[in-house]
Motif scaffolding. Structure first.
Motif, mmCIF file in Angstrom:
data_model
loop_
_atom_site.group_PDB
_atom_site.id
_atom_site.type_symbol
_atom_site.label_atom_id
_atom_site.label_comp_id
_atom_site.label_asym_id
_atom_site.label_seq_id
_atom_site.Cartn_x
_atom_site.Cartn_y
_atom_site.Cartn_z
ATOM 1 N N GLU A 202 0.813 -1.277 -0.035
ATOM 2 C CA GLU A 202 0.135 0.104 0.145
ATOM 3 C C GLU A 202 1.135 1.597 0.464
ATOM 4 O OE1 GLU A 202 -2.736 0.264 3.285
ATOM 5 O OE2 GLU A 202 -3.690 -2.271 2.331
ATOM 6 N N ASN A 203 2.194 1.494 1.107
ATOM 7 C CA ASN A 203 2.902 2.094 0.673
ATOM 8 C C ASN A 203 3.781 2.809 -0.712
ATOM 9 O OD1 ASN A 203 2.473 3.433 3.460
ATOM 10 N ND2 ASN A 203 3.845 1.765 4.605
ATOM 11 N N VAL A 204 3.722 1.785 -1.022
ATOM 12 C CA VAL A 204 4.557 2.015 -2.526
ATOM 13 C C VAL A 204 3.680 2.019 -3.733
ATOM 14 C CG1 VAL A 204 5.830 -0.132 -4.151
ATOM 15 C CG2 VAL A 204 6.310 -0.375 -2.424
ATOM 16 N N SER A 205 2.303 1.359 -3.380
ATOM 17 C CA SER A 205 1.267 2.161 -4.207
ATOM 18 C C SER A 205 1.358 3.822 -4.231
ATOM 19 C CB SER A 205 -0.571 0.969 -4.245
ATOM 20 O OG SER A 205 -1.079 1.818 -4.985
ATOM 21 N N LEU A 206 1.101 3.803 -2.948
ATOM 22 C CA LEU A 206 0.852 5.949 -2.626
ATOM 23 C C LEU A 206 2.128 5.870 -3.807
ATOM 24 C CD1 LEU A 206 -0.284 5.452 0.805
ATOM 25 C CD2 LEU A 206 -1.680 5.912 -0.989
ATOM 26 N N GLN A 207 1.992 6.300 -4.000
ATOM 27 C CA GLN A 207 3.419 6.549 -4.252
ATOM 28 C C GLN A 207 3.226 6.602 -6.199
ATOM 29 O OE1 GLN A 207 6.086 8.540 -3.179
ATOM 30 N NE2 GLN A 207 5.202 7.506 -1.156
ATOM 31 N N GLY A 208 2.189 5.540 -6.697
ATOM 32 C CA GLY A 208 1.993 6.432 -7.885
ATOM 33 C C GLY A 208 1.600 5.050 -8.678
ATOM 34 N N TYR A 209 2.214 3.881 -8.216
ATOM 35 C CA TYR A 209 2.532 2.694 -8.897
ATOM 36 C C TYR A 209 1.077 1.855 -8.922
ATOM 37 C CZ TYR A 209 7.122 3.872 -9.061
ATOM 38 O OH TYR A 209 8.687 4.284 -9.651
ATOM 39 N N SER B 56 15.388 -8.206 9.001
ATOM 40 C CA SER B 56 15.740 -10.044 8.620
ATOM 41 C C SER B 56 14.648 -10.310 7.119
ATOM 42 C CB SER B 56 14.713 -10.736 9.696
ATOM 43 O OG SER B 56 13.417 -10.464 9.963
ATOM 44 N N HIS B 57 14.722 -12.013 7.086
ATOM 45 C CA HIS B 57 14.143 -12.504 5.990
ATOM 46 C C HIS B 57 11.639 -11.817 6.321
ATOM 47 C CE1 HIS B 57 13.283 -15.288 2.772
ATOM 48 N NE2 HIS B 57 12.876 -15.664 3.077
ATOM 49 N N LEU B 58 11.980 -11.164 7.374
ATOM 50 C CA LEU B 58 10.036 -11.272 7.520
ATOM 51 C C LEU B 58 10.199 -9.816 7.597
ATOM 52 C CD1 LEU B 58 9.460 -13.536 10.643
ATOM 53 C CD2 LEU B 58 8.774 -14.217 8.405
ATOM 54 N N THR B 59 10.480 -8.826 7.370
ATOM 55 C CA THR B 59 10.472 -7.594 7.686
ATOM 56 C C THR B 59 9.835 -6.847 6.435
ATOM 57 O OG1 THR B 59 12.869 -6.895 7.892
ATOM 58 C CG2 THR B 59 12.221 -5.590 7.262
ATOM 59 N N GLN C 184 12.914 1.326 5.588
ATOM 60 C CA GLN C 184 13.500 1.861 5.169
ATOM 61 C C GLN C 184 13.274 1.212 3.442
ATOM 62 O OE1 GLN C 184 16.436 3.783 5.737
ATOM 63 N NE2 GLN C 184 17.354 2.646 3.582
ATOM 64 N N LEU C 185 13.308 -0.843 3.838
ATOM 65 C CA LEU C 185 12.992 -1.017 2.907
ATOM 66 C C LEU C 185 11.987 -0.282 1.298
ATOM 67 C CD1 LEU C 185 12.798 -3.616 1.038
ATOM 68 C CD2 LEU C 185 11.094 -4.440 2.544
ATOM 69 N N GLN C 186 10.723 0.152 2.315
ATOM 70 C CA GLN C 186 10.375 1.501 1.478
ATOM 71 C C GLN C 186 11.105 2.023 0.691
ATOM 72 O OE1 GLN C 186 6.537 0.326 3.714
ATOM 73 N NE2 GLN C 186 6.705 2.340 3.764
ATOM 74 N N LYS C 187 12.157 3.117 1.246
ATOM 75 C CA LYS C 187 12.538 4.066 0.602
ATOM 76 C C LYS C 187 13.413 3.507 -0.091
ATOM 77 C CE LYS C 187 12.329 7.024 4.568
ATOM 78 N NZ LYS C 187 13.088 8.365 5.781
ATOM 79 N N GLU C 188 13.942 2.221 -0.295
ATOM 80 C CA GLU C 188 14.652 1.919 -0.915
ATOM 81 C C GLU C 188 14.430 1.642 -2.683
ATOM 82 O OE1 GLU C 188 18.054 2.133 -0.961
ATOM 83 O OE2 GLU C 188 17.866 3.239 0.805
ATOM 84 N N ILE C 189 13.478 0.719 -2.336
ATOM 85 C CA ILE C 189 12.500 0.498 -3.363
ATOM 86 C C ILE C 189 12.187 1.924 -4.484
ATOM 87 C CG2 ILE C 189 10.486 -0.422 -3.186
ATOM 88 C CD1 ILE C 189 9.950 -2.419 -1.329
ATOM 89 N N ILE C 190 11.183 2.721 -3.376
ATOM 90 C CA ILE C 190 11.006 3.993 -4.457
ATOM 91 C C ILE C 190 12.409 4.433 -5.062
ATOM 92 C CG2 ILE C 190 9.980 5.881 -3.584
ATOM 93 C CD1 ILE C 190 7.974 3.520 -3.995
#
Length: 254
Positions: free
Chosen positions: A41-48, A202-205, A239-245
């Motif tokens: 949902e957070n990635v989608s909010l960036q327009g994806y 971790s793997h579950l992040t 942090q993961l979301q930021k790196e993806i975006i």
């Protein structure tokens, strides 16, 4: 926000700058709109536009890859037919977590996909006896292995994988991750196009959720632990979301 279209779970933001095909882990991938809700949902909010394809794990990973690829393409075609998106004007990215990485690698090796890039999070490529403990009990009677096997998967990626731009993400506390060898392979195959990132977590992040812990009138040690866990989980996930975006859109600001 979520829509179910042809068996896929879809998020459609008002402003659309790209499309993401998401595939989760071996078991949590059966309901990605729930297990990966906060991340997607957070990635989608960036327009994806997010198209998350659920799947049930079997030993035939090539068949799973075929099924999720066809399911994604059918949903993408429907979104274009209804005028929701213009396929020709939006870049398409794949994002996979754990087994979802292997499926994206197989898709990119077996089909003429249109991908601006893939993000591979916590890739692993275990043999069946290591991934499924019960297999070991039957090893004396019958030989069970994933198709393709770990060795055949790597050979296929080395010969046929065609998605040039890749981001490989591993976490500091993840003993299931096998990204290092894959990173070397992709950097050799596509020089300058494969980027590796090591993040805290971790793997579950990627399946971290917003822990809604209600503090009572009297603040207890349990409340303190819960608040600390919430901060740790959300920090790593953020942090993961930021790196993806950042990788999807390098000019994005935070």
């Amino acid at each position: 926000m979520w829509q179910e279209i042809n068996g896929n779970w879809v998020l459609i933001p008002r402003r659309r700058i790209g499309v993401i095909h998401f595939l989760g882990g071996a078991f949590v991938g059966t309901a990605p709109h729930l297990t990966y809700r906060l991340l997607l949902e957070n990635v989608s909010l960036q327009g994806y536009v997010v198209i998350a394809t659920p799947f049930i794990n079997t030993f035939d990973h090539i068949e799973i890859a075929r099924s999720v690829y066809n399911s994604f393409e059918t949903t993408l075609e429907q979104l274009q037919t209804t005028g929701t998106i213009s396929r020709s004007s939006l870049p398409i990215y794949g994002i996979g977590h754990s087994m979802g990485c292997k499926l994206h690698l197989l898709i990119g090796s077996l089909y003429p996909v249109e991908r601006a890039g893939n993000i591979l999070i916590s890739f692993n490529n275990f043999a069946a006896r290591d991934a499924v403990p019960l297999v070991e009990q039957f090893s004396g009677a019958v030989s069970l292995e994933f198709s393709p096997s770990p060795q055949d998967t790597i050979k296929m990626v080395d010969r046929k994988y065609q998605v040039r731009r890749n981001l490989l993400i591993r976490f500091t506390n993840d003993n299931l991750d096998q990204s290092l060898a894959l990173t070397e392979l992709l950097q050799k195959r596509f020089p300058g196009m494969a980027v590796a990132q090591t993040l805290k977590g971790s793997h579950l992040t990627p399946i971290g959720q917003d822990l809604n812990w209600q503090v009572r009138d009297i603040f207890t040690p349990l409340d303190a632990i819960a608040q600390w866990m919430k901060q740790e989980v959300q920090r790593d996930l953020n942090q993961l979301q930021k790196e993806i975006i950042r990788w999807l859109n390098p000019v994005a600001s935070f």
